[in-house]
Scaffold this active site. Structure first.
Site, PDB file in Angstrom:
ATOM      1  N   LYS A 253     -22.127 -71.648 -64.915  1.00 18.64           N
ATOM      2  CA  LYS A 253     -21.734 -70.575 -63.999  1.00 18.64           C
ATOM      3  C   LYS A 253     -20.420 -70.000 -64.490  1.00 18.64           C
ATOM      4  O   LYS A 253     -19.631 -70.707 -65.126  1.00 18.64           O
ATOM      5  CB  LYS A 253     -21.534 -71.126 -62.579  1.00 18.64           C
ATOM      6  CG  LYS A 253     -21.534 -70.062 -61.514  1.00 18.64           C
ATOM      7  CD  LYS A 253     -22.956 -69.714 -61.112  1.00 18.64           C
ATOM      8  CE  LYS A 253     -23.003 -68.658 -60.043  1.00 18.64           C
ATOM      9  NZ  LYS A 253     -24.381 -68.485 -59.560  1.00 18.64           N
TER      10      LYS A 253
HETATM   11  P1  NAD Z   1     -23.863 -59.066 -53.764  1.00 18.67           P
HETATM   12  O1  NAD Z   1     -22.487 -58.903 -54.275  1.00 18.67           O
HETATM   13  O2  NAD Z   1     -24.928 -58.131 -54.209  1.00 18.67           O
HETATM   14  O3  NAD Z   1     -23.845 -59.018 -52.150  1.00 18.67           O
HETATM   15  C1  NAD Z   1     -23.030 -59.848 -51.387  1.00 18.67           C
HETATM   16  C2  NAD Z   1     -23.139 -59.447 -49.923  1.00 18.67           C
HETATM   17  O4  NAD Z   1     -22.342 -60.355 -49.151  1.00 18.67           O
HETATM   18  C3  NAD Z   1     -22.616 -58.043 -49.612  1.00 18.67           C
HETATM   19  O5  NAD Z   1     -23.407 -57.452 -48.597  1.00 18.67           O
HETATM   20  C4  NAD Z   1     -21.208 -58.337 -49.092  1.00 18.67           C
HETATM   21  O6  NAD Z   1     -20.705 -57.301 -48.235  1.00 18.67           O
HETATM   22  C5  NAD Z   1     -21.461 -59.612 -48.329  1.00 18.67           C
HETATM   23  N1  NAD Z   1     -20.230 -60.375 -48.087  1.00 18.67           N
HETATM   24  C6  NAD Z   1     -19.198 -60.586 -48.938  1.00 18.67           C
HETATM   25  N2  NAD Z   1     -18.223 -61.274 -48.321  1.00 18.67           N
HETATM   26  C7  NAD Z   1     -18.653 -61.490 -47.048  1.00 18.67           C
HETATM   27  C8  NAD Z   1     -18.097 -62.129 -45.926  1.00 18.67           C
HETATM   28  N3  NAD Z   1     -16.881 -62.674 -45.977  1.00 18.67           N
HETATM   29  N4  NAD Z   1     -18.826 -62.183 -44.796  1.00 18.67           N
HETATM   30  C9  NAD Z   1     -20.050 -61.616 -44.735  1.00 18.67           C
HETATM   31  N5  NAD Z   1     -20.643 -60.992 -45.765  1.00 18.67           N
HETATM   32  C10 NAD Z   1     -19.941 -60.929 -46.910  1.00 18.67           C
HETATM   33  O7  NAD Z   1     -24.249 -60.589 -54.070  1.00 18.67           O
HETATM   34  P2  NAD Z   1     -25.697 -61.227 -54.204  1.00 18.67           P
HETATM   35  O8  NAD Z   1     -26.091 -61.171 -55.627  1.00 18.67           O
HETATM   36  O9  NAD Z   1     -26.586 -60.681 -53.164  1.00 18.67           O
HETATM   37  O10 NAD Z   1     -25.387 -62.754 -53.885  1.00 18.67           O
HETATM   38  C11 NAD Z   1     -25.338 -63.256 -52.559  1.00 18.67           C
HETATM   39  C12 NAD Z   1     -25.434 -64.780 -52.587  1.00 18.67           C
HETATM   40  O11 NAD Z   1     -26.665 -65.163 -53.199  1.00 18.67           O
HETATM   41  C13 NAD Z   1     -24.339 -65.508 -53.365  1.00 18.67           C
HETATM   42  O12 NAD Z   1     -24.065 -66.721 -52.737  1.00 18.67           O
HETATM   43  C14 NAD Z   1     -24.979 -65.744 -54.717  1.00 18.67           C
HETATM   44  O13 NAD Z   1     -24.407 -66.846 -55.400  1.00 18.67           O
HETATM   45  C15 NAD Z   1     -26.393 -66.049 -54.283  1.00 18.67           C
HETATM   46  N6  NAD Z   1     -27.397 -65.851 -55.352  1.00 18.67           N
HETATM   47  C16 NAD Z   1     -27.555 -64.644 -55.955  1.00 18.67           C
HETATM   48  C17 NAD Z   1     -28.543 -64.486 -56.929  1.00 18.67           C
HETATM   49  C18 NAD Z   1     -28.819 -63.154 -57.570  1.00 18.67           C
HETATM   50  O14 NAD Z   1     -29.824 -63.059 -58.303  1.00 18.67           O
HETATM   51  N7  NAD Z   1     -28.045 -62.122 -57.351  1.00 18.67           N
HETATM   52  C19 NAD Z   1     -29.343 -65.581 -57.295  1.00 18.67           C
HETATM   53  C20 NAD Z   1     -29.156 -66.811 -56.650  1.00 18.67           C
HETATM   54  C21 NAD Z   1     -28.172 -66.923 -55.672  1.00 18.67           C
END
Ligand code: NAD
Length: 410
Positions: free
Chosen positions: A103
């Site tokens: 990561k």
């Molecule tokens: P992203 O940046 O596209 O979206 C994040 C979202 O979370 C946004 O809507 C943001 O406004 C919101 N957010 C941020 N801080 C916040 C807070 N304090 N309270 C409430 N909402 C908040 O990110 P993503 O890619 O959607 O990732 C989201 C989660 O999923 C993370 O934990 C990431 O590790 C996990 N994840 C993502 C992927 C992927 O393919 N993108 C894969 C596996 C896991």
């Protein structure tokens, strides 16, 4: 509250205690292969110098090249990145794709960067770590705060040192060696496994109510797929606040609103709701899809959902997890629930290595097959061993990594 790394180590220990793994083997499996911390210094648009810290944690490569996202967020630190790297090792093993876990992250607030500054930060980070990543070593992908454009810059910068090599990073734009279906993959997997979980509990997905924290890549696609299958998304929050309506939100309209305004608040025909209120919503299913450590010992008693689907990484602290188990609230763990993204990243890498392109229908079919088969396997272990789905998933993942380690030798 325990740190992120202490949390995932505790989940690891809960599982290995049941496996009879020797202390030496436990130490080997938990110790990261390499921890990288670099200076990322760039010139801002106004000519000033800005210095950030970048991390790449390479946890384990026993089953293949290491794989894991790259997070740009002001709260990124070494402890969190290492925790997320270990999760990737178990996750890739649980869905049985030939990777290890890594990561990365940069402690930077992307909202304070211009497009040009974001590009310079990304390229500078690649300059610092390019020798330690690559298609057969460690392959980054998007995570919070990064997207397909950032991945395109990573590929371009990496190639300046190593020549044409699109398999060095995944989650790229479809027009630039990316895979159809990568962007939607994590959300699609979350939705598929939410429905599979409801079916195991003999609950009808149609009309099932859902509260969703986070409406970025993962949250918005999960919402779209769930709404398509008749579930009612009654509350959604993001970093700025949230919206709720008991009739269910119109997800397509909400996506358009977010595309226009950058946030879910002020969406028409809905009342506002805070992140704390969302976690305490009276719904069937709660899906945290934003940050880690949001369900804690302090707020877990307020949770009223019967099922939690961990779309975010590490959203539940071990203390909260124990209380949820006592209250018989079913938790589908992150290492399984959000593995759709890395699975389609694997398909992207395969296509890049073969210089061949799959159609979206094939990507979706293969993704659904892998996700549902891992889900069935984890469910089977949980029932046979009378353990939680999280412990079952860890038993499966750690078992596979352990066997590969022993077979490969030191
Ligand atoms: P992203 O940046 O596209 O979206 C994040 C979202 O979370 C946004 O809507 C943001 O406004 C919101 N957010 C941020 N801080 C916040 C807070 N304090 N309270 C409430 N909402 C908040 O990110 P993503 O890619 O959607 O990732 C989201 C989660 O999923 C993370 O934990 C990431 O590790 C996990 N994840 C993502 C992927 C992927 O393919 N993108 C894969 C596996 C896991």
């Amino acid at each position: 509250m325990s740190s992120s790394y202490q949390s995932v180590s505790r989940y690891f220990e809960d599982a290995v205690d049941r496996m009879g793994l020797s202390a030496n083997m436990q130490k080997l499996l938990l110790t990261p292969e390499r921890e990288i911390k670099v200076q990322v210094a760039v010139e801002r648009d106004n000519g000033e110098i800005a210095t950030f810290i970048g991390f790449r944690m390479q946890h384990d490569s026993a089953r293949g090249p290491m794989k894991g996202g790259l997070r740009f967020h002001h709260e990124v630190d070494a402890d969190e990145v290492l925790a997320l790297a270990t999760l990737m090792t178990w996750k890739t093993a649980i869905v049985n794709i030939p990777y290890g876990g890594a990561k990365g992250g940069i402690a930077v607030n992307v909202r304070e960067l211009s497009h040009g500054e974001l590009e310079r930060v990304t390229r500078k980070f690649v300059d610092e770590i390019h020798d330690m990543i690559g298609p057969h070593k460690d392959i980054p992908a998007p995570d919070m705060g990064t997207n397909a454009q950032v991945m395109a810059w990573i590929m371009n910068q990496y190639q300046k040192f190593h020549g044409f090599n699109p398999a060095c990073v995944t989650g790229k734009p479809v027009e630039l060696h990316g895979a159809e279906g990568r962007e939607e993959a994590t959300g699609r997997g979350v939705a598929q496994l939410t429905i599979a979980t409801l079916e195991k509990r003999q609950l009808d997905p149609v009309g099932t109510t859902v509260a969703l924290q986070g409406f970025g890549n993962v949250g918005s696609y999960a919402a779209r797929f769930l709404a398509e299958r008749g579930l009612k998304i009654v509350a959604v929050t993001d970093a700025f606040g949230g919206v709720t309506t008991s009739n269910g939100l119109d997800i397509d309209a909400l996506c358009e609103h977010v595309a226009r305004t950058g946030k879910v608040v002020d969406f028409a025909d809905a009342e506002s709701i805070t992140n704390e209120e969302l976690l305490a919503s009276e719904v069937d299913v709660l899906i945290p899809a934003a940050l880690g450590n949001v369900i804690t010992a302090e707020n877990v008693d307020d949770v009223r959902a019967n099922i939690i689907i961990e779309a975010a990484n590490n959203p539940t602290t071990p203390e909260a997890d124990e209380i949820l188990a006592r209250r018989e609230i079913l938790v589908l763990p992150d290492v399984l629930a959000n593995a759709g993204g890395v699975t389609v990243s694997y398909f992207e890498w395969v296509q890049n290595c073969q210089h061949f392109k799959w159609e979206l229908s094939r990507v979706r079919k293969e993704l659904d097959k892998i996700m549902l088969s891992a889900f069935e396997k984890v469910w089977e272990i949980a029932e046979a061993k009378h353990v939680s789905l999280r412990t079952a998933a860890y038993l499966l993942g750690i078992g596979r990594v352990g066997r590969a380690t022993v077979l490969g030798g030191l």
